[in-house]
Design a protein around this motif. Structure first.
Motif, PDB file in Angstrom:
ATOM      1  N   PHE A 134      -4.434   1.623   1.553  1.00 20.18           N
ATOM      2  CA  PHE A 134      -3.528   2.757   1.436  1.00 20.18           C
ATOM      3  C   PHE A 134      -4.329   3.934   0.893  1.00 20.18           C
ATOM      4  CE2 PHE A 134      -0.052   4.898  -1.113  1.00 20.18           C
ATOM      5  CZ  PHE A 134       0.458   5.577  -0.024  1.00 20.18           C
ATOM      6  N   ASP A 171      -1.627   0.832   5.444  1.00 21.78           N
ATOM      7  CA  ASP A 171      -0.249   0.866   4.952  1.00 21.78           C
ATOM      8  C   ASP A 171       0.274   2.312   4.908  1.00 21.78           C
ATOM      9  OD1 ASP A 171       2.137   0.266   3.746  1.00 21.78           O
ATOM     10  OD2 ASP A 171       1.297  -0.271   1.808  1.00 21.78           O
ATOM     11  N   GLY A 214       4.103  -0.801   1.251  1.00 19.90           N
ATOM     12  CA  GLY A 214       3.678  -1.474   0.021  1.00 19.90           C
ATOM     13  C   GLY A 214       2.680  -2.587   0.281  1.00 19.90           C
ATOM     14  N   ALA A 244      -9.155  -3.232  -0.745  1.00 17.84           N
ATOM     15  CA  ALA A 244     -10.053  -2.292  -0.076  1.00 17.84           C
ATOM     16  C   ALA A 244     -11.041  -1.641  -1.037  1.00 17.84           C
ATOM     17  CB  ALA A 244      -9.234  -1.221   0.630  1.00 17.84           C
ATOM     18  N   GLN A 284     -12.632  -4.463  -5.714  1.00 17.16           N
ATOM     19  CA  GLN A 284     -12.655  -4.772  -7.145  1.00 17.16           C
ATOM     20  C   GLN A 284     -12.921  -6.251  -7.365  1.00 17.16           C
ATOM     21  OE1 GLN A 284      -8.945  -2.496  -8.647  1.00 17.16           O
ATOM     22  NE2 GLN A 284     -10.371  -2.648 -10.346  1.00 17.16           N
ATOM     23  N   LYS A 338       5.986   0.776  -8.874  1.00 14.68           N
ATOM     24  CA  LYS A 338       5.592  -0.237  -7.894  1.00 14.68           C
ATOM     25  C   LYS A 338       5.325  -1.582  -8.577  1.00 14.68           C
ATOM     26  CE  LYS A 338       3.508   2.383  -4.093  1.00 14.68           C
ATOM     27  NZ  LYS A 338       2.287   2.665  -3.329  1.00 14.68           N
TER      28      LYS A 338
HETATM   29  N1  UDP Z   1      -2.284  -0.884  -1.353  1.00  7.37           N
HETATM   30  C1  UDP Z   1      -1.490  -0.876  -0.210  1.00  7.37           C
HETATM   31  N2  UDP Z   1      -0.271  -0.245  -0.264  1.00  7.37           N
HETATM   32  C2  UDP Z   1       0.207   0.351  -1.401  1.00  7.37           C
HETATM   33  C3  UDP Z   1      -0.589   0.287  -2.566  1.00  7.37           C
HETATM   34  C4  UDP Z   1      -1.831  -0.334  -2.506  1.00  7.37           C
HETATM   35  O1  UDP Z   1      -1.878  -1.406   0.817  1.00  7.37           O
HETATM   36  O2  UDP Z   1       1.302   0.899  -1.375  1.00  7.37           O
HETATM   37  C5  UDP Z   1      -3.607  -1.553  -1.294  1.00  7.37           C
HETATM   38  C6  UDP Z   1      -4.773  -0.705  -1.770  1.00  7.37           C
HETATM   39  O3  UDP Z   1      -5.292   0.091  -0.731  1.00  7.37           O
HETATM   40  C7  UDP Z   1      -5.756  -1.761  -2.224  1.00  7.37           C
HETATM   41  C8  UDP Z   1      -4.850  -2.876  -2.739  1.00  7.37           C
HETATM   42  O4  UDP Z   1      -3.570  -2.648  -2.164  1.00  7.37           O
HETATM   43  O5  UDP Z   1      -6.516  -2.285  -1.157  1.00  7.37           O
HETATM   44  C9  UDP Z   1      -4.764  -2.873  -4.252  1.00  7.37           C
HETATM   45  O6  UDP Z   1      -4.419  -1.584  -4.708  1.00  7.37           O
HETATM   46  P1  UDP Z   1      -5.145  -0.866  -5.931  1.00  7.37           P
HETATM   47  O7  UDP Z   1      -6.595  -1.181  -5.931  1.00  7.37           O
HETATM   48  O8  UDP Z   1      -4.767   0.567  -5.898  1.00  7.37           O
HETATM   49  O9  UDP Z   1      -4.404  -1.599  -7.135  1.00  7.37           O
HETATM   50  P2  UDP Z   1      -5.034  -2.035  -8.542  1.00  7.37           P
HETATM   51  O10 UDP Z   1      -6.349  -2.687  -8.260  1.00  7.37           O
HETATM   52  O11 UDP Z   1      -5.156  -0.783  -9.318  1.00  7.37           O
HETATM   53  O12 UDP Z   1      -4.009  -2.987  -9.076  1.00  7.37           O
END
Ligand code: UDP
Ligand code: MG
Length: 320
Positions: free
Chosen positions: A16, A53, A83, A108, A111, A223
């Motif tokens: 996203f 997404d 989402g 993506a 991490q 979220k």
């Molecule tokens: N993502 C998605 N849709 C959303 C929010 C996040 O596909 O509405 C994807 C985002 O691109 C990433 C993964 O979900 O690949 C995890 O998101 P993020 O790294 O922002 O979350 P965090 O690591 O901060 O929990």
């Protein structure tokens, strides 16, 4: 050990607005596929499957650009943002349709430690149907996210949905697990709960979390809360039981207080001027009632969303 078996591995990546990360991510994951295939651990037909997404930046241009150069980069684009969970589900369903023996999902922003994918595949070839990635620490998270996450897992545990602590959406699932997922028609499937609950042979791999490569977290408090509430309402009815038990206790307490009041009125004629008692009881019972209504409301909401049976997601295009 099934050393001869070279499974087709599909890597599912929800994206996203990830234009800042995507080039590096795709390059690195292609390298991993290449490596594993050179070591004869996976088939050379393995591929990446990126789910856009509903991004508003260049995410889809990057994906389709890669696809033109290399058919091992496949993907689908949603018509809007549905989402992260829906993107993951779409990814699993997409690779199941295209064909694969196992699928790994990874973020993506990379991490999660992409080199753990090799261990995932080893465990799969040793017979595990699900290989779950467990985060070693939460050093990269803010204190707020750390505490709320720990609270969530503790709460889930108490409520009976025993998801391992620090479980993540970084996992490998077999074709068999994907086939079983298709038998779960619920629209708001909570993947962490589902793969943990389904009863297939599961292995665990610990991995280190890195800071986000570039860009900002796409998760906000709303979220995250939605995800947590969905996790609870789709895997436990214990909160509803608590509401019933609380109702019984409250009824009993009010009966005792009522009896005592009547008793005093009849025998002592000195009805006290209990203003404070009144206010406290009023607020206490009022608060509990609204709280219970809220809990019931969450479940009604879940039923409402499920009963409408709207599609989980809508794809605009797909590159297979
Ligand atoms: N993502 C998605 N849709 C959303 C929010 C996040 O596909 O509405 C994807 C985002 O691109 C990433 C993964 O979900 O690949 C995890 O998101 P993020 O790294 O922002 O979350 P965090 O690591 O901060 O929990
Ligand atoms: Mg991230």
């Amino acid at each position: 050990m099934m050393s001869e078996f070279k499974p087709i591995l599909a890597i599912v990546i929800p994206c996203f607005n990830e234009e800042l990360c995507l080039n590096t991510t795709i390059d690195r994951l292609l390298e991993i596929l290449h490596d594993l295939s050179a070591k004869n651990k996976i088939s050379e037909k393995s591929y990446l499957y990126l789910v856009d997404d509903g991004s508003t930046d260049k995410t889809w241009e990057i994906i389709s650009g890669y696809h033109e150069q290399n058919p091992a980069v496949k993907g689908a684009k949603f018509i809007r943002n549905f989402g992260n969970q829906k993107a993951l589900i779409a990814g699993y369903e997409g690779v199941r349709d295209i064909g694969c023996d196992c699928a790994v999902s990874i973020d993506a922003d990379l991490q999660q430690d992409e080199f753990s994918i090799e261990t995932f595949v080893d465990k799969f070839r040793d017979g595990a149907d699900i290989v779950s990635g467990i985060r070693n620490s939460r050093d990269t998270d803010t204190l707020f996210k750390k505490t709320t996450a720990v609270m969530f897992y503790k709460l889930m545990y108490i409520l009976g949905a025993k998801i391992p602590m620090n479980h993540s959406d970084f996992r490998l699932v077999s074709k068999r697990a994907l086939d079983i997922m298709e038998m779960y028609p619920e629209k708001y499937l909570f993947l962490r709960g589902f793969f943990n609950d389904v009863g297939l042979k599961t292995a665990y791999v610990h991995f280190d979390v890195k800071p986000r490569m570039a860009g900002e977290s796409k998760f906000n408090l709303v979220k995250l809360m939605g995800l947590a509430l969905n996790g609870i309402t789709s895997f436990s009815v214990v909160p509803l039981r608590i509401v019933s038990v609380l109702g019984f206790i409250m009824a009993f307490v009010s009966f005792v207080i009522g009896a005592e009041t009547v008793f005093e009125k009849i025998f002592f004629h000195n009805t006290p001027n209990g203003w404070a008692t009144n206010i406290i009881l009023l607020c206490f019972f009022g608060g509990i009632q609204i709280c219970c209504l809220g809990i019931i409301g969450e479940y009604v909401g879940q039923v409402y969303r499920e009963v409408k049976a709207r599609p989980r997601y809508i794809k605009e295009t797909e590159l297979k």
